[in-house]
Design a protein around this motif. Structure first.
Motif, PDB file in Angstrom:
ATOM      1  N   TYR A  72       0.767  -1.381  -0.055  1.00 45.05           N
ATOM      2  CA  TYR A  72      -0.035   0.017  -0.062  1.00 45.05           C
ATOM      3  C   TYR A  72       0.774   1.222   0.190  1.00 45.05           C
ATOM      4  N   LYS A  73       1.797   1.161   0.875  1.00 48.90           N
ATOM      5  CA  LYS A  73       2.782   2.571   1.093  1.00 48.90           C
ATOM      6  C   LYS A  73       3.825   2.579  -0.432  1.00 48.90           C
ATOM      7  N   ALA A  74       3.965   1.528  -0.978  1.00 46.18           N
ATOM      8  CA  ALA A  74       4.606   1.786  -2.308  1.00 46.18           C
ATOM      9  C   ALA A  74       3.895   2.322  -3.365  1.00 46.18           C
ATOM     10  N   ASN A  75       2.628   1.717  -3.637  1.00 51.73           N
ATOM     11  CA  ASN A  75       1.468   1.900  -4.324  1.00 51.73           C
ATOM     12  C   ASN A  75       1.313   3.615  -3.862  1.00 51.73           C
ATOM     13  N   ALA A  76       1.071   4.063  -2.834  1.00 46.72           N
ATOM     14  CA  ALA A  76       0.530   5.470  -2.830  1.00 46.72           C
ATOM     15  C   ALA A  76       1.839   6.339  -2.905  1.00 46.72           C
ATOM     16  N   ALA A  77       3.081   5.859  -2.859  1.00 54.14           N
ATOM     17  CA  ALA A  77       4.195   6.652  -3.134  1.00 54.14           C
ATOM     18  C   ALA A  77       4.196   6.911  -4.803  1.00 54.14           C
ATOM     19  N   SER A  78       3.854   6.006  -5.644  1.00 54.18           N
ATOM     20  CA  SER A  78       4.282   5.905  -6.905  1.00 54.18           C
ATOM     21  C   SER A  78       2.903   6.994  -7.462  1.00 54.18           C
ATOM     22  N   TYR A  79       1.615   6.610  -6.790  1.00 55.33           N
ATOM     23  CA  TYR A  79       0.756   7.495  -7.190  1.00 55.33           C
ATOM     24  C   TYR A  79       0.797   8.955  -6.786  1.00 55.33           C
ATOM     25  N   THR A  80       1.553   9.330  -5.840  1.00 55.43           N
ATOM     26  CA  THR A  80       1.857  10.643  -5.269  1.00 55.43           C
ATOM     27  C   THR A  80       2.675  11.358  -6.223  1.00 55.43           C
ATOM     28  N   GLN A  81       3.679  10.492  -6.825  1.00 54.54           N
ATOM     29  CA  GLN A  81       4.541  11.316  -8.031  1.00 54.54           C
ATOM     30  C   GLN A  81       3.792  11.554  -9.001  1.00 54.54           C
ATOM     31  N   LYS A  82       2.832  10.806  -9.358  1.00 56.70           N
ATOM     32  CA  LYS A  82       1.865  11.010 -10.622  1.00 56.70           C
ATOM     33  C   LYS A  82       1.054  12.564 -10.130  1.00 56.70           C
ATOM     34  N   LEU A  83       0.749  12.468  -8.995  1.00 58.12           N
ATOM     35  CA  LEU A  83      -0.003  13.792  -8.674  1.00 58.12           C
ATOM     36  C   LEU A  83       0.859  14.981  -8.645  1.00 58.12           C
ATOM     37  N   ASP A  84       2.141  14.615  -8.208  1.00 57.50           N
ATOM     38  CA  ASP A  84       3.017  15.583  -8.469  1.00 57.50           C
ATOM     39  C   ASP A  84       3.218  16.492  -9.975  1.00 57.50           C
ATOM     40  N   ALA A  85       3.320  15.333 -10.750  1.00 55.99           N
ATOM     41  CA  ALA A  85       3.291  15.674 -12.336  1.00 55.99           C
ATOM     42  C   ALA A  85       2.051  16.490 -12.750  1.00 55.99           C
ATOM     43  N   LEU A  86       1.144  16.029 -12.269  1.00 56.54           N
ATOM     44  CA  LEU A  86      -0.331  16.805 -12.340  1.00 56.54           C
ATOM     45  C   LEU A  86      -0.409  18.044 -12.104  1.00 56.54           C
ATOM     46  N   GLU A  87       0.096  18.076 -10.832  1.00 54.53           N
ATOM     47  CA  GLU A  87      -0.073  19.567 -10.208  1.00 54.53           C
ATOM     48  C   GLU A  87       0.839  20.503 -11.115  1.00 54.53           C
ATOM     49  N   SER A  88       2.085  19.911 -11.349  1.00 54.33           N
ATOM     50  CA  SER A  88       2.859  20.981 -12.266  1.00 54.33           C
ATOM     51  C   SER A  88       2.282  21.182 -13.345  1.00 54.33           C
ATOM     52  N   ASP A  89       1.508  20.312 -14.190  1.00 53.28           N
ATOM     53  CA  ASP A  89       0.936  20.733 -15.283  1.00 53.28           C
ATOM     54  C   ASP A  89      -0.430  21.765 -15.173  1.00 53.28           C
ATOM     55  N   VAL A  90      -1.058  21.489 -13.919  1.00 56.39           N
ATOM     56  CA  VAL A  90      -2.090  22.446 -13.974  1.00 56.39           C
ATOM     57  C   VAL A  90      -1.548  23.797 -13.752  1.00 56.39           C
ATOM     58  N   GLN A  91      -0.583  23.973 -12.771  1.00 56.95           N
ATOM     59  CA  GLN A  91       0.142  25.346 -12.566  1.00 56.95           C
ATOM     60  C   GLN A  91       0.676  25.865 -13.956  1.00 56.95           C
ATOM     61  N   THR A  92       1.331  25.071 -14.734  1.00 60.72           N
ATOM     62  CA  THR A  92       1.510  25.662 -15.969  1.00 60.72           C
ATOM     63  C   THR A  92       0.421  26.092 -16.883  1.00 60.72           C
ATOM     64  N   ALA A  93      -0.508  25.473 -16.881  1.00 59.83           N
ATOM     65  CA  ALA A  93      -1.636  25.770 -17.704  1.00 59.83           C
ATOM     66  C   ALA A  93      -2.352  27.104 -17.209  1.00 59.83           C
ATOM     67  N   ILE A  94      -2.335  27.247 -15.725  1.00 63.64           N
ATOM     68  CA  ILE A  94      -3.022  28.559 -15.296  1.00 63.64           C
ATOM     69  C   ILE A  94      -1.984  29.852 -15.672  1.00 63.64           C
ATOM     70  N   GLN A  95      -0.662  29.566 -15.790  1.00 64.50           N
ATOM     71  CA  GLN A  95       0.229  30.597 -15.752  1.00 64.50           C
ATOM     72  C   GLN A  95      -0.013  31.197 -17.361  1.00 64.50           C
ATOM     73  N   SER A  96      -0.418  30.246 -18.080  1.00 71.05           N
ATOM     74  CA  SER A  96      -0.678  30.787 -19.536  1.00 71.05           C
ATOM     75  C   SER A  96      -1.783  31.805 -19.661  1.00 71.05           C
ATOM     76  N   ILE A  97      -2.699  31.872 -18.609  1.00 72.28           N
ATOM     77  CA  ILE A  97      -3.962  32.363 -18.766  1.00 72.28           C
ATOM     78  C   ILE A  97      -3.810  33.805 -18.176  1.00 72.28           C
ATOM     79  N   PRO A  98      -3.713  34.870 -19.136  1.00 78.85           N
ATOM     80  CA  PRO A  98      -3.758  36.188 -18.572  1.00 78.85           C
ATOM     81  C   PRO A  98      -4.646  36.520 -17.262  1.00 78.85           C
ATOM     82  N   GLU A  99      -3.875  37.187 -16.404  1.00 77.31           N
ATOM     83  CA  GLU A  99      -4.602  37.286 -14.833  1.00 77.31           C
ATOM     84  C   GLU A  99      -5.908  37.836 -14.977  1.00 77.31           C
TER      85      GLU A  99
END
Length: 313
Positions: free
Chosen positions: A172-199
């Protein structure tokens, strides 16, 4: 209904005893998730060691859901029940009482810092949490709309599974760690997309106030005619007030939600002249063949819809 549940429980005890104590952990952990987003977290953490039953299914509205006898039977036979908490599942206590479940009830918002929803348009909406003292604010339960909070949910899922199935804890801990890495990448994608939108274009309209945590985390402003729950319809005055604010704030896009009736959003779009930009997934995932079949798909879909509607791409 309680008699039928007890009869089902009695049969399950007889069946388990026939296999003997040595095979007690041979079967997957029986997990009940209150709605689809939590079920997706559970599957990612549990893997093949868990069998997940979901109470409120794809495109379902957890705010107004009425549980069935089958839900009570599932709860009665569960080893672990995973819930959001923060009064998101209005049906939860009734279902626990009806099922007389002995399962561990794990509240996945444990460790999350809750926020209060904005009461501008749905001042009487306190269904989602305790009154904070002023009579017009309530706790926003949609904590999963922040990916940082989703990581807390995932840790809590792993902890719940480890507490019930110690032999599987490393998995369970290994799966959670692996999935959390995917969530880290997702968060980076979302932040990049927001930054491309004028304030000056980061104002959007949705059906109900489900995106407060997203707003706080990523810097978009969400306006909604309904509060944090879909249980009550906004008044004509609430809608008129929103239309007026939209015209002042120059909202860049307006969206339907998968769990709500599009009629109100279509009315606001007509009165403001803003074209409906698509569908956002707020409280539930899509069907398996839809654009938001998993939590990661949901967040990618939502930010792509928002960016596309605002920038015209």
């Amino acid at each position: 209904m309680l008699k039928s549940i007890r009869a089902a429980l009695a049969m399950s005890v007889i069946t388990l005893s026939a296999f003997g104590a040595s095979s007690a952990f041979a079967a997957p952990l029986k997990v009940v998730a209150s709605f689809t987003i939590i079920a997706d977290f559970a599957k990612n953490v549990g893997g093949d060691r868990v069998n997940v039953t979901t109470i409120v299914g794809p495109d379902g509205d957890t705010h107004v859901y009425e549980p069935s006898p089958a839900d009570a039977v599932a709860m009665a036979g569960a080893d672990v029940v995973l819930v959001n908490g923060l009064h998101f599942e209005g049906f939860l206590q009734r279902l626990i009482d009806a099922s007389a479940t002995k399962a561990t009830i794990s509240v996945l918002t444990k460790g999350v810092t809750p926020i209060s929803f904005k009461p501008e348009f749905a001042e009487a909406d306190t269904a989602e949490g305790a009154d904070t003292g002023g009579g017009k604010t309530a706790t926003d339960p949609h904590a999963f709309q922040s990916i940082a909070n989703a990581k807390i949910y995932v840790k809590n899922v792993a902890d719940a599974f480890c507490a019930t199935d110690k032999e599987g804890c490393d998995s369970y801990k290994a799966n959670a760690a692996s999935y959390t890495q995917k969530l880290d990448a997702l968060e980076s994608d979302v932040q990049t997309a927001i930054q491309s939108i004028p304030e000056n274009k980061r104002v959007v309209i949705t059906s109900h106030d489900a995106f407060g945590y997203f707003e706080q985390a990523y810097g978009l402003t969400f306006l909604a005619p309904e509060g944090v729950s879909t249980e009550s319809e906004p008044s004509a005055a609430d809608v008129a007030k929103l239309v007026s604010q939209v015209k002042q704030d120059k909202a860049a896009a307006i969206f339907i939600e998968n769990i709500t009736n599009p009629r109100l959003i279509e009315q606001i779009a007509s009165e403001t002249g803003i074209k409906v930009g698509g569908t956002l997934y707020s409280d539930a995932l899509s069907q398996p063949d839809g654009p938001a079949a998993t939590y990661i798909d949901m967040m990618h879909n939502n930010i792509a819809q928002i960016k596309g509607a605002i920038l015209g791409s």
